[in-house]
Design an enzyme around this catalytic site. Structure first.
Site, PDB file in Angstrom:
ATOM      1  N   HIS A 237       1.819   3.449  -1.062  1.00 39.70           N
ATOM      2  CA  HIS A 237       1.539   3.928   0.295  1.00 39.70           C
ATOM      3  C   HIS A 237       2.702   3.710   1.256  1.00 39.70           C
ATOM      4  CE1 HIS A 237      -2.539   4.570  -1.041  1.00 39.70           C
ATOM      5  NE2 HIS A 237      -2.654   3.304  -1.380  1.00 39.70           N
ATOM      6  N   ARG A 301       6.112   4.515  18.623  1.00 40.63           N
ATOM      7  CA  ARG A 301       7.448   3.930  18.511  1.00 40.63           C
ATOM      8  C   ARG A 301       8.363   4.921  17.809  1.00 40.63           C
ATOM      9  NH1 ARG A 301       7.408   3.033  13.086  1.00 40.63           N
ATOM     10  NH2 ARG A 301       5.448   2.347  12.127  1.00 40.63           N
TER      11      ARG A 301
END
Length: 667
Positions: A237, A301
């Site tokens: 992942h 971000r």
């Protein structure tokens, strides 16, 4: 305008170095923060000044908001850039900076909070008209309610920690019988990694693509997107290959994704850089013939993969962040942002693909990277002699290529990976190069399951082509970059008076089989025999490892790495290893039943006992390392004769965990 004269970077590694470059180009002084482990790191040396913030453990240094704010005050910093990771999406940190009168180069704390939990974010996006994956995001976290919700969602499904990221706290569940155990594991990992055990459930998209959109917003009501990136290629992942724009995406789908991302940013009154992540369902199409997409999450971000966006748009996203933090409007309007060419990024990790991509730690005894050009960018957080520490992410560098076409960018990136040399730790370099060169990836036929689906295609080559053998031998007789004028005898080391110039090269493969090649010099070329047919070849070194050859009139660019009696030839992403002597051939080792820690970590659970029989593949224990749970299984059937650790023990890499006696010997 809010002046920023000195910028403290609350991060480390390659992102800290990258922020330093832009800040200095803008005339802004920089402050690096560092832990004990990072005292000699490159980002510390490159910043204007540096300040120590604590022990090596991130939880005792980089993750302490008050420690960072104290460092900003001591150094007189006007602003703090959080990079990515650590405190970059910590709303409390952003609020504390505001209270201290220090500029946060990031979004407002309220926006971070609204996107911080996956369940709340999905509810907010659904209300804003952004499509979300069907599922359950309720507050009732009892087992009966979650089991009821799972039946309504249908199997297979995903359990996700609401505060999760990077695959932590996420479990796939294929049947009701698996649900309770997967739920417990996801909650435990979510609590350990994020201090929040709450989960959500959503329908599993069987063949998804992970496509994300870069957005920017300012204080003047302007919101733009800078096109999309495809980040589908992942292991455990975690992304390993990213590219922009997403391959195979039509203009209508691209526009729809961009519009949805802008809508999402406006819904939370966003400011600064952000990424809206979507899942594309490749097994379905909408009325327009495009794959439907669903909101997954928002990263409030800058992203690790932002260089591919910078390449295709010709922008500096860190500069944009700083300008917006100063109160300036966006540098470009949506109509002024143009897409040019294609860019692909590979994340070079210190990890071992042969052991499930477990991190590898140690000293980088050698680190050789290709030269940067207008088409190739290297963002590295370490240098030769540096340490890959157990305390932080094991990424060595991001290698990013750009070209007028996707094929050009892929070819440039593969060549760069071929030239990269890392010694002292194991890396995924060869794996990345092979992955990029698969037919399926080149065709753009990608999903998040690509690596598992194409394991055979990505595997090391089963046979060694004649070209690789020829280049290995040729590299032994071609002089490498002479530093002084050479005599005829040095230039032609096989030269003999009145005889053909002949050299003999013995090459051993991994099985110890020998090939003896004879090379006869004729002018500027060599006639090479010993392979069943004769080859005509010439070659020259273009650098320490870069070797250009012409074999039977075919130009070949290869990387050749010599280590003592070992030669490694890298061609188009594939790696071929030869030994120059029989004793240098690596011998394989069989399993002796010793179960050892593949990396440093903590024993989370012991699932067997001494004296008990185990079957092949049975879970033996769970090792928690870098906030990931790693299941260790029995390599064969047998009996557990010794357990050398206890639950909760912290173990070093290679430590003996238990001993298993094979079934055959037990009988």
């Amino acid at each position: 305008m809010k002046p920023i004269r000195k910028l403290l970077i609350a991060n480390r590694g390659e992102i800290a170095r990258r922020i330093v470059r832009t800040a200095h180009a803008m005339g802004i002084e920089t402050v690096a923060v560092y832990s004990d482990a990072d005292a000699n790191s490159p980002h510390v040396k490159e910043a204007t000044q540096a300040i120590h913030i604590g022990p090596s453990e991130a939880a005792k240094s980089y993750l302490l908001p008050d420690r960072i704010i104290e460092a900003a005050r001591k150094t007189g910093a006007d602003a703090v850039h959080p990079g990515y990771g650590f405190l970059s999406e910590n709303a409390g940190f952003a609020s504390k900076l505001a209270d201290a009168g220090i500029i946060f180069v990031g979004p407002p704390a309220a926006a971070i909070r609204s996107m911080g939990l996956k369940d709340a974010a999905k509810a907010l996006m659904k209300k804003a008209g952004v499509p979300v994956t069907p599922g359950y995001q309720g507050d009732d976290q009892s087992l009966p309610r979650l089991e009821q919700a799972s039946k309504a969602v249908g199997y297979p499904l995903l359990i996700k920690a609401v505060a999760g990221g990077g695959g932590k706290g996420m479990r796939r569940v294929d049947s009701p019988a698996e649900f309770a155990e997967a739920l417990i594991a996801a909650k435990r990992e979510g609590d350990a990694s994020f201090g929040n055990e709450k989960i959500l459930i959503e329908r599993l998209i069987r063949r998804p693509r992970h496509v994300e959109v870069q957005i920017f917003a300012d204080d003047h009501g302007n919101v733009v997107h800078l096109f999309e990136r495809d980040c589908s290629l992942q292991r455990r992942h975690q992304k390993v290959i990213e590219e922009a724009p997403a391959p195979g995406l039509g203009e209508r789908a691209r526009a729809a994704l961009g519009q949805a991302a802008v809508k999402a940013a406006r819904a939370i009154d966003y400011r600064g850089a952000g990424t809206i992540e979507f899942i594309l369902d490749t097994e379905a199409t909408d009325e327009s013939g495009d794959h439907p997409f669903y909101f997954m999450e928002m990263n409030t971000r800058l992203q690790v993969e932002h260089p591919v966006t910078e390449f295709i748009t010709g922008t500096d996203l860190v500069e944009w962040q700083i300008r917006i933090a100063r109160g300036e409007p966006l540098p470009l309007t949506q109509d002024q942002i143009e897409l040019s060419g294609h860019s692909v990024e590979a994340r070079l990790y210190a990890e071992d693909p042969d052991t499930g991509f477990l991190p590898s730690t140690g000293t980088l005894s050698r680190l050789g990277m290709p030269s940067q050009t207008s088409r190739l960018r290297i963002d590295a957080g370490v240098v030769e002699g540096g340490e890959v520490s157990v305390h932080y992410d094991p990424m060595i560098a991001k290698i990013v290529a750009h070209g007028p076409t996707r094929r050009d960018a892929i070819d440039t990136l593969i060549a760069a990976l071929d030239e990269t040399v890392v010694e002292g730790v194991k890396t995924n370099r060869a794996f990345l190069a092979r992955l990029l060169d698969t037919d399926a990836f080149r065709a753009g036929d990608i999903t998040t399951g690509f690596i598992d689906d194409h394991a055979d295609d990505i595997a090391p080559p089963a046979r060694i082509p004649a070209q690789a053998v020829v280049i290995a031998a040729l590299s032994e007789v071609v002089t490498q970059k002479p530093s002084a004028p050479q005599t005829m005898f040095a230039r032609f080391p096989g030269w003999r008076m009145n005889l053909p110039a002949i050299r003999y090269v013995d090459l051993f493969d991994a099985g110890g089989n020998i090939r003896t090649l004879h090379l006869r010099r004729e002018g500027e070329t060599w006639l090479i025999g010993g392979l069943g047919e004769e080859f005509t070849a010439s070659g020259e070194w273009r650098g320490e490892t870069l070797f250009h050859a012409v074999v039977d009139e075919t130009p070949i660019r290869a990387a050749v790495i010599r280590e003592d009696d070992r030669i490694e030839v890298r061609l188009s992403g594939a790696t071929y290893v030869f030994a120059l002597s029989n004793h240098a051939v690596a011998s394989g080792s069989g399993g002796d039943g010793s179960i050892r820690a593949p990396m440093p970590g903590r024993i989370l659970s012991l699932d067997v006992a001494e004296g008990k029989d185990v079957t092949v593949g049975q879970r033996l224990c769970v090792l928690e390392a870098m906030k990931m749970e790693n299941r260790l299984s029995a390599p064969f059937a047998g009996k557990v004769t010794k357990i050398a650790v206890a639950k909760g023990d912290q173990v070093a890499e290679g430590a003996l965990l238990m001993q298993i006696e094979p079934e055959d010997s037990a009988n």
